[in-house]
Design a protein around this motif. Sequence first.
Motif, PDB file in Angstrom:
ATOM      1  N   UNK B  16       0.853  -1.120   0.149  1.00 17.18           N
ATOM      2  CA  UNK B  16       0.213  -0.096   0.077  1.00 17.18           C
ATOM      3  C   UNK B  16       0.945   1.106  -0.036  1.00 17.18           C
ATOM      4  N   UNK B  17       0.498   2.113  -0.771  1.00 16.08           N
ATOM      5  CA  UNK B  17       1.245   3.303  -0.891  1.00 16.08           C
ATOM      6  C   UNK B  17       1.101   4.295   0.209  1.00 16.08           C
ATOM      7  N   UNK B  18      -0.173   4.158   0.855  1.00 15.51           N
ATOM      8  CA  UNK B  18      -0.385   5.002   2.243  1.00 15.51           C
ATOM      9  C   UNK B  18       0.372   4.420   3.341  1.00 15.51           C
ATOM     10  N   UNK B  19       0.821   5.373   4.140  1.00 12.40           N
ATOM     11  CA  UNK B  19       1.426   4.875   5.313  1.00 12.40           C
ATOM     12  C   UNK B  19       0.527   4.745   6.176  1.00 12.40           C
ATOM     13  N   UNK B  20      -0.320   5.382   6.329  1.00 10.01           N
ATOM     14  CA  UNK B  20      -1.363   5.229   7.253  1.00 10.01           C
ATOM     15  C   UNK B  20      -2.091   3.667   7.136  1.00 10.01           C
ATOM     16  N   UNK B  21      -2.395   3.446   5.970  1.00 16.91           N
ATOM     17  CA  UNK B  21      -3.226   2.086   5.718  1.00 16.91           C
ATOM     18  C   UNK B  21      -2.109   0.967   5.664  1.00 16.91           C
ATOM     19  N   UNK B  22      -0.989   1.251   5.658  1.00 16.13           N
ATOM     20  CA  UNK B  22       0.262   0.043   5.665  1.00 16.13           C
ATOM     21  C   UNK B  22       0.212  -0.110   7.615  1.00 16.13           C
ATOM     22  N   UNK B  23       0.164   0.844   8.189  1.00 21.17           N
ATOM     23  CA  UNK B  23      -0.014   0.712   9.479  1.00 21.17           C
ATOM     24  C   UNK B  23      -0.957  -0.013   9.909  1.00 21.17           C
ATOM     25  N   UNK B  24      -2.070   0.337   9.440  1.00 23.06           N
ATOM     26  CA  UNK B  24      -3.306  -0.142   9.852  1.00 23.06           C
ATOM     27  C   UNK B  24      -3.502  -1.636   9.427  1.00 23.06           C
ATOM     28  N   UNK B  25      -2.908  -1.883   8.340  1.00 18.40           N
ATOM     29  CA  UNK B  25      -3.167  -3.316   7.707  1.00 18.40           C
ATOM     30  C   UNK B  25      -1.970  -4.397   8.566  1.00 18.40           C
ATOM     31  N   UNK B  26      -0.775  -3.631   8.819  1.00 21.47           N
ATOM     32  CA  UNK B  26       0.127  -4.389   9.535  1.00 21.47           C
ATOM     33  C   UNK B  26      -0.471  -4.819  11.039  1.00 21.47           C
ATOM     34  N   UNK B  27      -1.084  -3.972  11.629  1.00 17.84           N
ATOM     35  CA  UNK B  27      -1.644  -4.181  12.839  1.00 17.84           C
ATOM     36  C   UNK B  27      -2.912  -5.013  12.913  1.00 17.84           C
ATOM     37  N   UNK B  28      -3.644  -4.888  11.878  1.00 20.40           N
ATOM     38  CA  UNK B  28      -4.649  -5.875  11.746  1.00 20.40           C
ATOM     39  C   UNK B  28      -4.186  -7.358  11.595  1.00 20.40           C
ATOM     40  N   UNK B  29      -3.032  -7.532  10.676  1.00 15.81           N
ATOM     41  CA  UNK B  29      -2.631  -8.722  10.286  1.00 15.81           C
ATOM     42  C   UNK B  29      -1.819  -9.428  11.527  1.00 15.81           C
ATOM     43  N   UNK B  30      -1.099  -8.485  12.316  1.00 15.74           N
ATOM     44  CA  UNK B  30      -0.532  -9.059  13.528  1.00 15.74           C
ATOM     45  C   UNK B  30      -1.560  -9.574  14.516  1.00 15.74           C
ATOM     46  N   UNK B  31      -2.631  -8.745  14.819  1.00 11.96           N
ATOM     47  CA  UNK B  31      -3.633  -9.113  15.774  1.00 11.96           C
ATOM     48  C   UNK B  31      -3.950 -10.625  15.273  1.00 11.96           C
ATOM     49  N   UNK B  32      -4.120 -10.738  14.011  1.00 10.55           N
ATOM     50  CA  UNK B  32      -4.696 -12.022  13.723  1.00 10.55           C
ATOM     51  C   UNK B  32      -3.688 -13.126  13.558  1.00 10.55           C
ATOM     52  N   UNK B  33      -2.439 -12.775  14.235  1.00  9.86           N
ATOM     53  CA  UNK B  33      -1.308 -13.817  14.474  1.00  9.86           C
ATOM     54  C   UNK B  33      -0.647 -14.151  13.087  1.00  9.86           C
ATOM     55  N   UNK B  34      -0.776 -13.094  12.128  1.00  7.42           N
ATOM     56  CA  UNK B  34      -0.003 -13.474  10.919  1.00  7.42           C
ATOM     57  C   UNK B  34       1.503 -12.696  11.017  1.00  7.42           C
ATOM     58  N   UNK B  35       2.398 -13.205  10.219  1.00  6.87           N
ATOM     59  CA  UNK B  35       3.618 -12.565  10.244  1.00  6.87           C
ATOM     60  C   UNK B  35       3.456 -11.510   9.033  1.00  6.87           C
ATOM     61  N   UNK B  36       3.925 -10.427   9.128  1.00  2.00           N
ATOM     62  CA  UNK B  36       3.697  -9.358   8.167  1.00  2.00           C
ATOM     63  C   UNK B  36       5.020  -8.785   7.500  1.00  2.00           C
ATOM     64  N   UNK B  37       4.854  -8.435   6.335  1.00  2.00           N
ATOM     65  CA  UNK B  37       5.975  -7.826   5.508  1.00  2.00           C
ATOM     66  C   UNK B  37       5.250  -6.493   4.862  1.00  2.00           C
ATOM     67  N   UNK B  38       5.733  -5.348   5.026  1.00  2.00           N
ATOM     68  CA  UNK B  38       4.700  -4.329   4.237  1.00  2.00           C
ATOM     69  C   UNK B  38       5.769  -3.645   3.406  1.00  2.00           C
ATOM     70  N   UNK B  39       5.303  -3.401   2.118  1.00  2.00           N
ATOM     71  CA  UNK B  39       6.030  -2.411   1.251  1.00  2.00           C
ATOM     72  C   UNK B  39       5.356  -1.397   0.552  1.00  2.00           C
ATOM     73  N   UNK B  40       5.742  -0.341  -0.152  1.00  3.55           N
ATOM     74  CA  UNK B  40       5.018   0.677  -0.690  1.00  3.55           C
ATOM     75  C   UNK B  40       4.674   0.796  -1.908  1.00  3.55           C
ATOM     76  N   UNK B  41       4.978  -0.200  -2.533  1.00  3.48           N
ATOM     77  CA  UNK B  41       4.786  -0.113  -3.841  1.00  3.48           C
ATOM     78  C   UNK B  41       4.828  -1.672  -4.707  1.00  3.48           C
ATOM     79  N   UNK B  42       4.173  -1.898  -5.966  1.00  2.84           N
ATOM     80  CA  UNK B  42       3.961  -3.123  -6.721  1.00  2.84           C
ATOM     81  C   UNK B  42       5.374  -3.590  -6.715  1.00  2.84           C
ATOM     82  N   UNK B  43       6.218  -2.562  -7.480  1.00  8.21           N
ATOM     83  CA  UNK B  43       7.406  -3.150  -7.905  1.00  8.21           C
ATOM     84  C   UNK B  43       8.450  -3.589  -6.612  1.00  8.21           C
ATOM     85  N   UNK B  44       8.116  -2.838  -5.418  1.00  5.37           N
ATOM     86  CA  UNK B  44       8.978  -3.451  -4.325  1.00  5.37           C
ATOM     87  C   UNK B  44       8.359  -4.888  -3.929  1.00  5.37           C
ATOM     88  N   UNK B  45       7.092  -4.992  -4.154  1.00  2.00           N
ATOM     89  CA  UNK B  45       6.620  -6.395  -3.810  1.00  2.00           C
ATOM     90  C   UNK B  45       7.110  -7.429  -4.560  1.00  2.00           C
TER      91      UNK B  45
END
Lengths: 157, 242
Positions: B16-45
């Motif tokens: 996600x290119x939005x830093x807020x949404x990245x933070x949110x999705x990361x927290x949501x995923x961690x709360x659901x007990x997943x390991x998370x890596x976030x990147x800010x663009x498709x090419x980095x993905x």
Amino acid sequence: MLGFGADLLWADMNRLLAFLFHQGVLDEQFLQLQQLQDEASPNFVSEVVNIYFHESEKLLNNLRGLLMERELSDYKKMGIHLNQFMGSSSSIGAKRVTNICVAFRAATDQSNRAGCLRALEMLEHEYCYLKNKLHELFQIEQQRALVAGVRYPVQNQ
Amino acid sequence: MGMAAAESQFHVLAVDDSIIDRKLIERLLRTSSYQVTTVDSGSKALEFLGLRENENTNPSTPSVSPNNNHQEVEVNLVITDYCMPGMTGYDLLKKIKESSSLRNIPVVIMSSENVPSRISRCLEEGAEEFFLKPVRLSDLNKLKPHMKKTKSKEQRQVTAEEIENSQVLQHQTQQILQNDQQQAPKPQDPQPDSESRPQQTIEQQQQSLQQANNNKRKTMEQGLSPETDRTRPRYSGIATVV
């Protein structure tokens, strides 16, 4: 006595929250944020909101700059900034701000300068109001944490 | 990480290119007990997934050649925003599905806008789910069945298509469950834990998949109104003051 204080602050916080919900300043998404806060992430809400403030102020400055241009205003670029602003506002539950962004974006779609100026003013005003209220909320929460901390000393291991 | 099938720690790549949404999705995923890596663009993905435009491997990055099935960094699901500058979420989805090494990784698209044509295009291209933003914890419950699909191909696990097509299998599953319940009356958890038996997992998969399909349809139905309904009318009773 101290416990009583913590309860009062808790009531204050809830009253402010209820007020903000009733006014449509915040929506359910803000509650979602609060639910994500726990011992593992005790400052989650304030962290996210502070990032939001930082981003929003940049966006507002950009928008004002674009609109104040003597020559042709870049409405497309404004639209892009507004999309960002809309997205982040919606993500933290800032409902009124989000709604103004929608109206603002509509004005940019029509290259309506007067409409954009009006919307920008409303947006700045609304954002200011939101920021003040959220600061107030965090202050109460901090006080409550302090008071609760005094009341409940470190638990025995 | 992920070799023992029982204690599964799923790894999600969030884009996600939005830093807020990245933070949110990361927290949501961690709360659901997943390991998370976030990147800010498709090419980095794509970089992270080990796939590069020019297919040259850079020794400094933890990427592997696309021909290798065993990625150094195993990713069980990619969740990406749709609207991103440069490579959109849709472009990223296409690239993943076109890659022989990556096409089995489930991809989920998120968007703040409810555009039916966008949704169907993504689903047709192979996206498992389409979430409307802001994404909530309850949305993430739909992710597990998709991740289990790829994680345990060797095990006797049933895929979504097979469940949908096969009535017989459903019936058999119910029978197994009845027998199972007689032996050990365990209350049904919403989340299967490490000791979950295959039968329980299948039924829960079924339920979540049915829910997922209902919600996929629901998302499309919601979007039939001519205007793009930006804000979801979730909080009724609140005066909207603009």
